[in-house]
Design a protein around this motif. Sequence first.
Motif: not given
Length: 379
Positions: A223-230
């Motif tokens: 789910s941490t993939l979603g933190t790569l907002t750039s």
Amino acid sequence: MEVAGDKSSPDSSTITVHVKFSGRTLPISLFPDSTVRDLKSLLQPLTNVIPRGQKLISKGKVLADSSSLKSQQVTDGSKVMLIASQGLHQGDGPITKEVTSSSTNTRRTFNGKQSQIHKTETVLNRNRCDRWKLTGVVALSECQLKEVPDEVWACGSSVRVLDLGNNFIQEVSIKISALKSLNKLFLNANDILDGKISWESISSLKSLTVLSLNQNQLTAFPSTLGTLTSLCQLHIANNKLTSLPEEIGLLKQLQILNASNNRITSLPSSIGNCQSLIEIDLSSNLLAELPETFGNLHNLKALHLRNNGLKSLPSTLFKMCSQLSTLDLHGTEITNDVLRQVEGWEEFDERRRSKHQKQLDFRVGSGVFDEGADDGRGL
């Protein structure tokens, strides 16, 4: 500099070729039956010039990669000139600084299949690290690496691009969090497993715009993939993924998604929130349907869906995705009759035709949609 076999001098069965490059002479010992390509492989770590960027000249003739040294009349004591093609070097460029023989002690022999390297720390390595810091680019693809060199992490926030593709790396450690300014990360064609990649550390790289993990052994994305907002590009093809996390919908800047050749059976409806998506490749998966939210992808121009179990498309795809002009449905069960019943089909077909007419290599057909759909049967 001395380059030799396991003994203190070259074995009697080997020859020594003197390669001239950037004001230096590099003695390389290898067997007469070795190919020119073998010689280039030995030169790569000494010059930072990758094999395809090397041109070797002997007696006024360019040496062919597949030829043996013997057939090219390169014998013991022969002099060969190395010319490096601009741009085809390994990240930091060809080494041009003078290096004395006392600063380097390299012994290497080539038996046609493998090389044995006995190398001490040299000024060459120090220069490499300095150039990495200066350029911000670390290119270490095709270097037979089993782990990331510590000197990469030592460059810290200076690194903007890191290419470790086509190696044998199995682990991406927590140390990658030191590269705080990283924009592009390429880890294609390695041996990375789920439990060997520090997703928490990668998710801390807030400047990351390109993440490429094609051709590894990954089965799931956290789910941490979603933190790569750039993130603007996500390449995860040729893995063993069965799904994508719901948090992918948080990637508002994502423009390109390539998840082809996996085992994905369904997609989260949140993918419709990735409204910057321009191109999606989901070819060769196990998809039976697509979320209706695909209609929210108003900027979508290309959608590749070949080799899936699809029988229909989202009802609003053609109507709402008004820029869509490329649709690959080869290997699905979607027929022309099905497509004609989807609202907005005529407008999509017009865009598709207009695009293909601009391509010189496109063969104009009978007017029937031929992107994989067929009247009565799926291709």
